[in-house]
Design an enzyme around this catalytic site. Structure first.
Site, PDB file in Angstrom:
ATOM      1  N   HIS A   1       0.789  -1.232   0.000  1.00  0.00           N
ATOM      2  CA  HIS A   1       0.000   0.000   0.000  1.00  0.00           C
ATOM      3  C   HIS A   1       0.819   1.277   0.000  1.00  0.00           C
ATOM      4  O   HIS A   1       0.269   2.366  -0.070  1.00  0.00           O
ATOM      5  CB  HIS A   1      -0.959   0.026   1.202  1.00  0.00           C
ATOM      6  CG  HIS A   1      -0.258   0.303   2.493  1.00  0.00           C
ATOM      7  ND1 HIS A   1       0.405  -0.659   3.184  1.00  0.00           N
ATOM      8  CD2 HIS A   1      -0.088   1.445   3.194  1.00  0.00           C
ATOM      9  CE1 HIS A   1       0.950  -0.141   4.274  1.00  0.00           C
ATOM     10  NE2 HIS A   1       0.673   1.147   4.302  1.00  0.00           N
TER      11      HIS A   1
HETATM   12  C1  UD1 Z   1      -2.314   5.353   5.935  1.00  0.00           C
HETATM   13  C2  UD1 Z   1      -1.014   5.856   6.581  1.00  0.00           C
HETATM   14  C3  UD1 Z   1       0.073   4.796   6.447  1.00  0.00           C
HETATM   15  C4  UD1 Z   1      -0.408   3.463   6.995  1.00  0.00           C
HETATM   16  C5  UD1 Z   1      -1.689   3.074   6.270  1.00  0.00           C
HETATM   17  C6  UD1 Z   1      -2.258   1.752   6.710  1.00  0.00           C
HETATM   18  C7  UD1 Z   1      -0.615   8.280   6.422  1.00  0.00           C
HETATM   19  C8  UD1 Z   1       0.157   9.327   5.732  1.00  0.00           C
HETATM   20  N1  UD1 Z   1      -0.534   7.036   5.897  1.00  0.00           N
HETATM   21  O1  UD1 Z   1      -2.074   5.189   4.540  1.00  0.00           O
HETATM   22  O2  UD1 Z   1       1.211   5.212   7.180  1.00  0.00           O
HETATM   23  O3  UD1 Z   1       0.594   2.491   6.796  1.00  0.00           O
HETATM   24  O4  UD1 Z   1      -2.656   4.104   6.520  1.00  0.00           O
HETATM   25  O5  UD1 Z   1      -3.405   1.460   5.971  1.00  0.00           O
HETATM   26  O6  UD1 Z   1      -1.286   8.561   7.395  1.00  0.00           O
HETATM   27  N2  UD1 Z   1      -9.436   4.455   1.829  1.00  0.00           N
HETATM   28  C9  UD1 Z   1     -10.603   3.750   1.830  1.00  0.00           C
HETATM   29  N3  UD1 Z   1     -11.149   3.405   3.040  1.00  0.00           N
HETATM   30  C10 UD1 Z   1     -10.571   3.740   4.208  1.00  0.00           C
HETATM   31  C11 UD1 Z   1      -9.383   4.486   4.190  1.00  0.00           C
HETATM   32  C12 UD1 Z   1      -8.825   4.822   2.995  1.00  0.00           C
HETATM   33  O7  UD1 Z   1     -11.155   3.414   0.793  1.00  0.00           O
HETATM   34  O8  UD1 Z   1     -11.124   3.405   5.269  1.00  0.00           O
HETATM   35  C13 UD1 Z   1      -8.820   4.791   0.531  1.00  0.00           C
HETATM   36  C14 UD1 Z   1      -9.159   6.170   0.057  1.00  0.00           C
HETATM   37  O9  UD1 Z   1      -9.341   6.099  -1.306  1.00  0.00           O
HETATM   38  C15 UD1 Z   1      -7.909   6.975   0.339  1.00  0.00           C
HETATM   39  C16 UD1 Z   1      -6.821   5.908   0.238  1.00  0.00           C
HETATM   40  O10 UD1 Z   1      -7.430   4.691   0.638  1.00  0.00           O
HETATM   41  O11 UD1 Z   1      -7.748   8.012  -0.550  1.00  0.00           O
HETATM   42  C17 UD1 Z   1      -5.639   6.187   1.100  1.00  0.00           C
HETATM   43  O12 UD1 Z   1      -6.016   6.388   2.468  1.00  0.00           O
HETATM   44  P1  UD1 Z   1      -5.115   7.314   3.434  1.00  0.00           P
HETATM   45  O13 UD1 Z   1      -5.691   7.354   4.792  1.00  0.00           O
HETATM   46  O14 UD1 Z   1      -4.834   8.608   2.762  1.00  0.00           O
HETATM   47  O15 UD1 Z   1      -3.714   6.603   3.485  1.00  0.00           O
HETATM   48  P2  UD1 Z   1      -3.279   5.082   3.501  1.00  0.00           P
HETATM   49  O16 UD1 Z   1      -2.720   4.775   2.171  1.00  0.00           O
HETATM   50  O17 UD1 Z   1      -4.340   4.197   4.045  1.00  0.00           O
END
Ligand code: UD1
Length: 361
Positions: free
Chosen positions: A206
């Site tokens: 991820h």
């Molecule tokens: C975040 C953390 C990362 C951690 C990871 C674990 C930061 C900068 N990054 O990254 O350190 O290792 O979590 O998962 O804080 N999304 C969903 N559902 C959710 C959450 C996210 O669909 O419940 C999708 C959304 O499209 C979003 C993307 O995932 O844009 C990324 O989510 P985001 O919280 O920005 O960062 P992670 O990649 O999950």
């Protein structure tokens, strides 16, 4: 009584906060509140972990959701400032390196509220990672820095942080791992996925550096597709990664892999503890495989968790796909360094923390 607001936001925070919320129950001097920013919000990225790990419902939920780095941080800060003004906590406790960790630390620092950072001092020395920025800022602002390993203490000292703020407490995620492993082992996930036998590798991906560029993601998926002709590859796909696989038109490479949605804690630990090999770019999984002594290959150029390599079972390969094939072969044949478990990764970190902060806050 000292009021401490404990912050969670994203999936890797939940397994770190669970044992602490439990350990607070033994300490009448602390009134712990639990705040969830809502950075992660899908059932399988958030609520399921509260249920499985027995974490109480958050006292405060900010409902922030996904956005760009700056907008997500800004929204957390604005909402959390209101909470701090209303609640007047004596301290906040933040965990790990996600955006919620840094955003809440900035707010508390400006209001003169003490900050306790759980998992302080880890450094990848790679500022292209959002997490590295979050770690640096959180640690420079924190009043009490709780570290998982001796290298983290040294990083903080090198940055000029006063030694009296730094406390080596061990790895709290391993508290959760050891506590729930017996329950996780009863998971039916191997049957649900219809694995032919227990010779499988488990994959998670991820990191933006691996999944946000089409060329890197394609390279990895192509190699996994090839490996899957001889090895069963189980791949629970993170929402960020699935979004990109679809957007980059890479779905055909998933053929032959055993693909699932993100899994809950029990199912994932069951799969991890029985795997011949784990391939990942996660921070926490590098540590959990070391604690379980399961071979781990990390698809990153660097790691903020070097003890998993020097002591544990982890190997770092960047995006070298030839090495991935060779090391996969080795692991499937059972040829891997045995590894040792680092000091204080013993399942008792939460009680050490509560004892320490009840005296310090
Ligand atoms: C975040 C953390 C990362 C951690 C990871 C674990 C930061 C900068 N990054 O990254 O350190 O290792 O979590 O998962 O804080 N999304 C969903 N559902 C959710 C959450 C996210 O669909 O419940 C999708 C959304 O499209 C979003 C993307 O995932 O844009 C990324 O989510 P985001 O919280 O920005 O960062 P992670 O990649 O999950």
């Amino acid at each position: 009584m000292k009021k401490i607001i404990n912050i969670v936001g994203a999936r890797p925070n939940f397994m770190k906060i669970a044992p602490l919320m439990e350990a607070y129950k033994t300490c009448p001097l602390i009134e712990p509140l639990l705040l969830h920013t809502g950075q992660h919000y899908d059932y399988k990225m958030s609520e399921l972990f509260f249920t499985e790990l027995g974490i109480k419902e958050p006292d405060i939920y900010l409902n922030i959701g996904s956005d760009t780095q700056a907008k997500q941080v800004a929204r957390i800060m604005t909402a959390f400032e209101d909470v701090c003004i209303a609640q007047k906590p004596d301290a906040i406790l933040v965990a790990g390196d996600v955006n919620s960790t840094m955003a809440c630390s900035l707010v508390a620092a400006k209001l003169g509220i003490k900050i306790i950072h759980l998992e302080a001092g880890l450094r990848s020395f790679d500022r292209s990672m959002p997490e590295e920025i979050n770690r640096l800022i959180t640690d420079v602002l924190a009043n009490i820095l709780l570290t998982p390993s001796a290298d983290a203490n040294q990083n903080l000292i090198n940055e000029g942080i006063s030694p009296d703020k730094i406390h080596l407490v061990g790895n709290i995620m391993i508290d959760t791992l050891f506590k729930f492993l017996p329950i996780a082992k009863q998971s039916e996930i191997l049957n649900t996925l219809q694995l032919e036998n227990t010779d499988y590798m488990l994959v998670t991906l991820h990191r933006p550096s691996n999944v946000d560029e089409r060329s890197s993601l394609k390279k990895i998926l192509e190699t996994l597709h090839v490996i899957s002709s001889t090895v069963q590859v189980v791949f629970p796909v993170h929402p960020r990664t699935m979004k990109n696989i679809a957007a980059f038109d890479l779905l055909p490479f998933l053929k032959g892999l055993i693909v699932t949605e993100p899994l809950g804690y029990y199912d994932f630990q069951k799969l991890m503890s029985g795997a011949r090999l784990v391939l990942t770019d996660s921070g926490g999984i590098q540590e959990e495989t070391t604690a379980l002594r399961i071979p781990c290959i990390t698809l990153r150029e660097n790691t903020e968790r070097p003890v998993t390599i020097t002591l544990g079972t982890n190997e770092l390969i960047g995006l070298d796909m030839q090495q991935l094939k060779e090391l996969t072969d080795k692991a499937m044949k059972g040829e891997w360094k045995p590894g040792t478990v680092p000091e204080l990764w013993d399942g008792n970190t939460a009680s050490r923390i509560v004892e320490l902060i009840s005296a310090a806050v």
